[in-house]
Motif scaffolding. Structure first.
Motif, PDB file in Angstrom:
ATOM      1  N   GLU A 113      -5.834 -10.461  -3.741  1.00  0.00           N
ATOM      2  CA  GLU A 113      -6.352 -11.423  -4.706  1.00  0.00           C
ATOM      3  C   GLU A 113      -6.365 -10.855  -6.127  1.00  0.00           C
ATOM      4  OE1 GLU A 113      -7.055 -14.758  -4.020  1.00  0.00           O
ATOM      5  OE2 GLU A 113      -5.954 -14.050  -2.254  1.00  0.00           O
ATOM      6  N   SER A 114      -6.068  -9.567  -6.255  1.00  0.00           N
ATOM      7  CA  SER A 114      -6.074  -8.955  -7.586  1.00  0.00           C
ATOM      8  C   SER A 114      -4.928  -7.959  -7.704  1.00  0.00           C
ATOM      9  CB  SER A 114      -7.411  -8.251  -7.847  1.00  0.00           C
ATOM     10  OG  SER A 114      -7.643  -7.262  -6.853  1.00  0.00           O
ATOM     11  N   GLU A 115      -4.688  -7.513  -8.932  1.00  0.00           N
ATOM     12  CA  GLU A 115      -3.637  -6.526  -9.192  1.00  0.00           C
ATOM     13  C   GLU A 115      -3.943  -5.199  -8.496  1.00  0.00           C
ATOM     14  OE1 GLU A 115      -2.168  -5.927 -13.320  1.00  0.00           O
ATOM     15  OE2 GLU A 115      -3.721  -7.417 -13.769  1.00  0.00           O
ATOM     16  N   SER A 116      -2.890  -4.400  -8.358  1.00  0.00           N
ATOM     17  CA  SER A 116      -3.049  -3.090  -7.738  1.00  0.00           C
ATOM     18  C   SER A 116      -2.451  -2.014  -8.644  1.00  0.00           C
ATOM     19  CB  SER A 116      -2.352  -3.059  -6.374  1.00  0.00           C
ATOM     20  OG  SER A 116      -2.239  -1.736  -5.895  1.00  0.00           O
ATOM     21  N   GLU A 117      -3.293  -1.074  -9.067  1.00  0.00           N
ATOM     22  CA  GLU A 117      -2.821   0.062  -9.862  1.00  0.00           C
ATOM     23  C   GLU A 117      -1.783   0.862  -9.081  1.00  0.00           C
ATOM     24  OE1 GLU A 117      -2.172   2.790 -12.792  1.00  0.00           O
ATOM     25  OE2 GLU A 117      -3.433   1.004 -13.011  1.00  0.00           O
ATOM     26  N   ALA A 118      -2.027   1.035  -7.785  1.00  0.00           N
ATOM     27  CA  ALA A 118      -1.097   1.809  -6.949  1.00  0.00           C
ATOM     28  C   ALA A 118       0.277   1.152  -6.894  1.00  0.00           C
ATOM     29  CB  ALA A 118      -1.664   1.957  -5.537  1.00  0.00           C
ATOM     30  N   MET A 119       0.324  -0.178  -6.806  1.00  0.00           N
ATOM     31  CA  MET A 119       1.606  -0.884  -6.740  1.00  0.00           C
ATOM     32  C   MET A 119       2.378  -0.773  -8.053  1.00  0.00           C
ATOM     33  SD  MET A 119       1.950  -2.021  -3.651  1.00  0.00           S
ATOM     34  CE  MET A 119       1.047  -0.559  -3.110  1.00  0.00           C
ATOM     35  N   TRP A 120       1.664  -0.784  -9.179  1.00  0.00           N
ATOM     36  CA  TRP A 120       2.340  -0.558 -10.459  1.00  0.00           C
ATOM     37  C   TRP A 120       3.029   0.808 -10.444  1.00  0.00           C
ATOM     38  CZ3 TRP A 120       3.651  -4.253 -13.443  1.00  0.00           C
ATOM     39  CH2 TRP A 120       2.818  -5.331 -13.740  1.00  0.00           C
ATOM     40  N   GLN A 121       2.332   1.807  -9.959  1.00  0.00           N
ATOM     41  CA  GLN A 121       2.877   3.165  -9.953  1.00  0.00           C
ATOM     42  C   GLN A 121       4.045   3.306  -8.977  1.00  0.00           C
ATOM     43  OE1 GLN A 121       1.934   5.578 -11.997  1.00  0.00           O
ATOM     44  NE2 GLN A 121       0.223   4.452 -12.909  1.00  0.00           N
ATOM     45  N   LEU A 122       3.948   2.639  -7.836  1.00  0.00           N
ATOM     46  CA  LEU A 122       4.953   2.818  -6.791  1.00  0.00           C
ATOM     47  C   LEU A 122       6.251   2.063  -7.047  1.00  0.00           C
ATOM     48  CD1 LEU A 122       2.778   2.629  -3.541  1.00  0.00           C
ATOM     49  CD2 LEU A 122       4.161   4.572  -4.273  1.00  0.00           C
ATOM     50  N   TYR A 123       6.149   0.866  -7.614  1.00  0.00           N
ATOM     51  CA  TYR A 123       7.313  -0.012  -7.617  1.00  0.00           C
ATOM     52  C   TYR A 123       7.857  -0.377  -8.995  1.00  0.00           C
ATOM     53  CZ  TYR A 123       6.598  -0.319  -2.660  1.00  0.00           C
ATOM     54  OH  TYR A 123       6.466   0.005  -1.334  1.00  0.00           O
ATOM     55  N   SER A 124       7.385   0.265 -10.036  1.00  0.00           N
ATOM     56  CA  SER A 124       8.043   0.133 -11.339  1.00  0.00           C
ATOM     57  C   SER A 124       8.362   1.540 -11.822  1.00  0.00           C
ATOM     58  CB  SER A 124       7.161  -0.615 -12.336  1.00  0.00           C
ATOM     59  OG  SER A 124       5.901  -0.012 -12.453  1.00  0.00           O
ATOM     60  N   ARG A 125       9.652   1.850 -11.862  1.00  0.00           N
ATOM     61  CA  ARG A 125      10.076   3.221 -12.173  1.00  0.00           C
ATOM     62  C   ARG A 125       9.541   3.690 -13.525  1.00  0.00           C
ATOM     63  NH1 ARG A 125      16.360   2.132 -10.469  1.00  0.00           N
ATOM     64  NH2 ARG A 125      15.994   1.831  -8.249  1.00  0.00           N
ATOM     65  N   ASP A 126       9.607   2.789 -14.496  1.00  0.00           N
ATOM     66  CA  ASP A 126       9.030   3.072 -15.807  1.00  0.00           C
ATOM     67  C   ASP A 126       7.812   2.171 -15.955  1.00  0.00           C
ATOM     68  OD1 ASP A 126       8.316   3.342 -18.432  1.00  0.00           O
ATOM     69  OD2 ASP A 126      10.331   3.072 -19.244  1.00  0.00           O
ATOM     70  N   THR A 127       6.639   2.745 -15.799  1.00  0.00           N
ATOM     71  CA  THR A 127       5.429   1.912 -15.795  1.00  0.00           C
ATOM     72  C   THR A 127       5.181   1.228 -17.133  1.00  0.00           C
ATOM     73  OG1 THR A 127       4.105   3.886 -16.293  1.00  0.00           O
ATOM     74  CG2 THR A 127       4.268   3.207 -13.977  1.00  0.00           C
ATOM     75  N   GLN A 128       5.832   1.683 -18.202  1.00  0.00           N
ATOM     76  CA  GLN A 128       5.688   1.008 -19.497  1.00  0.00           C
ATOM     77  C   GLN A 128       6.480  -0.300 -19.518  1.00  0.00           C
ATOM     78  OE1 GLN A 128       6.624   4.279 -22.329  1.00  0.00           O
ATOM     79  NE2 GLN A 128       4.575   3.853 -23.136  1.00  0.00           N
ATOM     80  N   GLN A 129       7.466  -0.416 -18.640  1.00  0.00           N
ATOM     81  CA  GLN A 129       8.285  -1.621 -18.602  1.00  0.00           C
ATOM     82  C   GLN A 129       8.230  -2.302 -17.234  1.00  0.00           C
ATOM     83  OE1 GLN A 129      12.244  -0.959 -20.153  1.00  0.00           O
ATOM     84  NE2 GLN A 129      11.488  -0.240 -22.119  1.00  0.00           N
ATOM     85  N   GLY A 130       7.144  -2.081 -16.527  1.00  0.00           N
ATOM     86  CA  GLY A 130       6.968  -2.721 -15.230  1.00  0.00           C
ATOM     87  C   GLY A 130       6.566  -4.174 -15.368  1.00  0.00           C
ATOM     88  N   ILE A 131       7.014  -4.989 -14.416  1.00  0.00           N
ATOM     89  CA  ILE A 131       6.696  -6.417 -14.401  1.00  0.00           C
ATOM     90  C   ILE A 131       6.350  -6.810 -12.967  1.00  0.00           C
ATOM     91  CG2 ILE A 131       7.630  -8.757 -14.752  1.00  0.00           C
ATOM     92  CD1 ILE A 131       9.399  -7.606 -16.939  1.00  0.00           C
ATOM     93  N   ALA A 132       5.389  -7.713 -12.831  1.00  0.00           N
ATOM     94  CA  ALA A 132       5.033  -8.232 -11.503  1.00  0.00           C
ATOM     95  C   ALA A 132       5.067  -9.753 -11.548  1.00  0.00           C
ATOM     96  CB  ALA A 132       3.653  -7.749 -11.083  1.00  0.00           C
ATOM     97  N   ILE A 133       5.614 -10.350 -10.500  1.00  0.00           N
ATOM     98  CA  ILE A 133       5.484 -11.797 -10.369  1.00  0.00           C
ATOM     99  C   ILE A 133       4.425 -12.067  -9.303  1.00  0.00           C
ATOM    100  CG2 ILE A 133       7.829 -12.309 -11.127  1.00  0.00           C
ATOM    101  CD1 ILE A 133       8.596 -12.742  -8.193  1.00  0.00           C
ATOM    102  N   GLN A 134       3.610 -13.060  -9.572  1.00  0.00           N
ATOM    103  CA  GLN A 134       2.544 -13.418  -8.639  1.00  0.00           C
ATOM    104  C   GLN A 134       2.765 -14.858  -8.191  1.00  0.00           C
ATOM    105  OE1 GLN A 134      -0.783 -15.402  -9.843  1.00  0.00           O
ATOM    106  NE2 GLN A 134      -0.604 -15.861  -7.649  1.00  0.00           N
ATOM    107  N   THR A 135       2.707 -15.052  -6.878  1.00  0.00           N
ATOM    108  CA  THR A 135       2.873 -16.375  -6.303  1.00  0.00           C
ATOM    109  C   THR A 135       1.796 -16.569  -5.243  1.00  0.00           C
ATOM    110  OG1 THR A 135       4.479 -17.887  -5.289  1.00  0.00           O
ATOM    111  CG2 THR A 135       4.533 -15.602  -4.546  1.00  0.00           C
ATOM    112  N   THR A 136       1.915 -17.612  -4.479  1.00  0.00           N
ATOM    113  CA  THR A 136       1.055 -17.819  -3.312  1.00  0.00           C
ATOM    114  C   THR A 136       1.957 -18.011  -2.107  1.00  0.00           C
ATOM    115  OG1 THR A 136       0.981 -20.227  -3.541  1.00  0.00           O
ATOM    116  CG2 THR A 136      -0.723 -18.953  -4.702  1.00  0.00           C
ATOM    117  N   PHE A 137       1.386 -17.876  -0.936  1.00  0.00           N
ATOM    118  CA  PHE A 137       2.166 -18.066   0.284  1.00  0.00           C
ATOM    119  C   PHE A 137       2.825 -19.450   0.289  1.00  0.00           C
ATOM    120  CE2 PHE A 137       1.794 -18.924   5.101  1.00  0.00           C
ATOM    121  CZ  PHE A 137       3.149 -18.693   5.279  1.00  0.00           C
TER     122      PHE A 137
END
Length: 324
Positions: A176-200
């Motif tokens: 239900e909320s963002e994850s600091e760990a996911m930013w670190q794991l899945y954006s190689r350059d955390t300064q240019q990381g992007i996440a899309i949020q949807t629902t099931f």
């Protein structure tokens, strides 16, 4: 044809969201129960037990219900996909989701049944489970019955292994909320990381029927405890893609698995691109908490002007100032 596909899509969604119990009498399904789907005289869809199926004018067997090996989240459950800029632009440019073939993941346990030291115990157990469903009458007068049964089982297992390579997976983080760990794991350059949020529900509706997708949460297990002959610690070969090692439990992974899709959109790496309606898919776009303002402005303009997406675009507030 389009109407038929839409009807199927609506019916499947109804089944997904009413899969656990009969919509008439409320009986909860368990693995092995036969269920039926169809329309009541009023035209409403119903998913029923065998006893209640007589209330439908077009009842037809839909599945063996229960599916206790995976959990389906509620329709409004938030799903996140974290990525670097290149992958995000590829998503926009292709208007397609990337699905990775199961054997292309780095984790060697993807689609595995257990640890190698338990294989002999699993084979013995699986052959016993399979015996009632295998016709070996032609072997009954042969002294080498077991060897022929083993040969039949090995052929069956080879077919399952071939089937495994027809599974393509899209991975999402359910929270239900963002994850600091996911930013670190899945954006190689955390300064240019992007996440899309949807629902099931948005994700389901954005995917085409022809993608032949199944949905569910990953089960995290200790593989040494499963498929080793212990009662209750078992999952079928077809269910293997829904399991991962406990060491990945922090990912809270929701999976979309496309099995042998009806269209050919393989990449050069033999993974899969499945077209989606991006306006329907994307609820919000989030920029990394470490992204510079110029980067947020630039990419936001590209999203709007080039790709015509006008969903909310938000800077993550995980790095907002605190006080002491």
């Amino acid at each position: 044809m389009a109407d038929k596909q839409e009807n199927f899509k609506t019916e499947k969604w109804f089944f997904i969201t009413h899969r656990n119990k009969c919509t008439i009498c409320g009986k909860e399904f368990v693995n092995g129960d036969e269920s039926f789907i169809g329309h009541l005289d009023s035209g409403e869809l119903a998913h029923t037990c065998k006893e209640c199926s007589s209330n439908m004018s077009d009842a037809r067997s839909y599945s063996i219900s229960g599916n206790n090996h995976r959990t389906i989240p509620r329709p409004s459950a938030k799903l996140w996909r974290y990525m670097d800029l290149a992958k995000f632009l590829s998503l926009l440019d292709e208007s397609s989701l990337y699905f990775t073939r199961i054997d292309h993941f780095n984790d060697p346990y993807e689609g595995a049944l257990g640890v190698a030291t338990n294989e002999d115990a699993w084979i013995k157990m699986e052959m016993q489970r399979r015996a009632p469903f295998v016709n070996l009458k032609e072997f009954k007068d042969d002294e080498n019955d077991f060897e022929k049964e083993k040969k039949e089982f090995d052929e069956y297992r080879r077919k399952i292994r071939t089937w495994r390579l027809n599974n393509y997976i899209s991975c999402w983080h359910q929270s239900e909320s963002e994850s600091e760990a996911m930013w670190q794991l899945y954006s190689r350059d955390t300064q240019q990381g992007i996440a899309i949020q949807t629902t099931f529900e948005r994700l389901y509706q954005a995917l085409p029927v022809t993608a032949n997708c199944e949905f569910g949460m990953v089960n995290y297990i200790d593989y040494s405890e499963y498929n080793n002959g212990t009662s209750g610690k078992y999952f079928h070969m077809f269910d293997a893609p829904w399991y991962k090692r406990l060491s990945f439990a922090h990912e809270k992974e929701f999976r979309v698995i496309s099995e042998s899709p009806d269209f050919n959109m393989l990449t050069d790496a033999h993974d899969l691109l499945i077209p989606v309606d991006l306006n329907l898919l994307i609820d919000n776009i989030y920029f990394s908490p470490k992204a510079d303002k110029w980067f947020v402005k630039l990419v936001s303009n590209i999203i709007k002007k080039k790709y015509g997406l006008y969903c909310p675009m938000l800077q993550s507030n995980l790095n907002r100032a605190s006080f002491y």
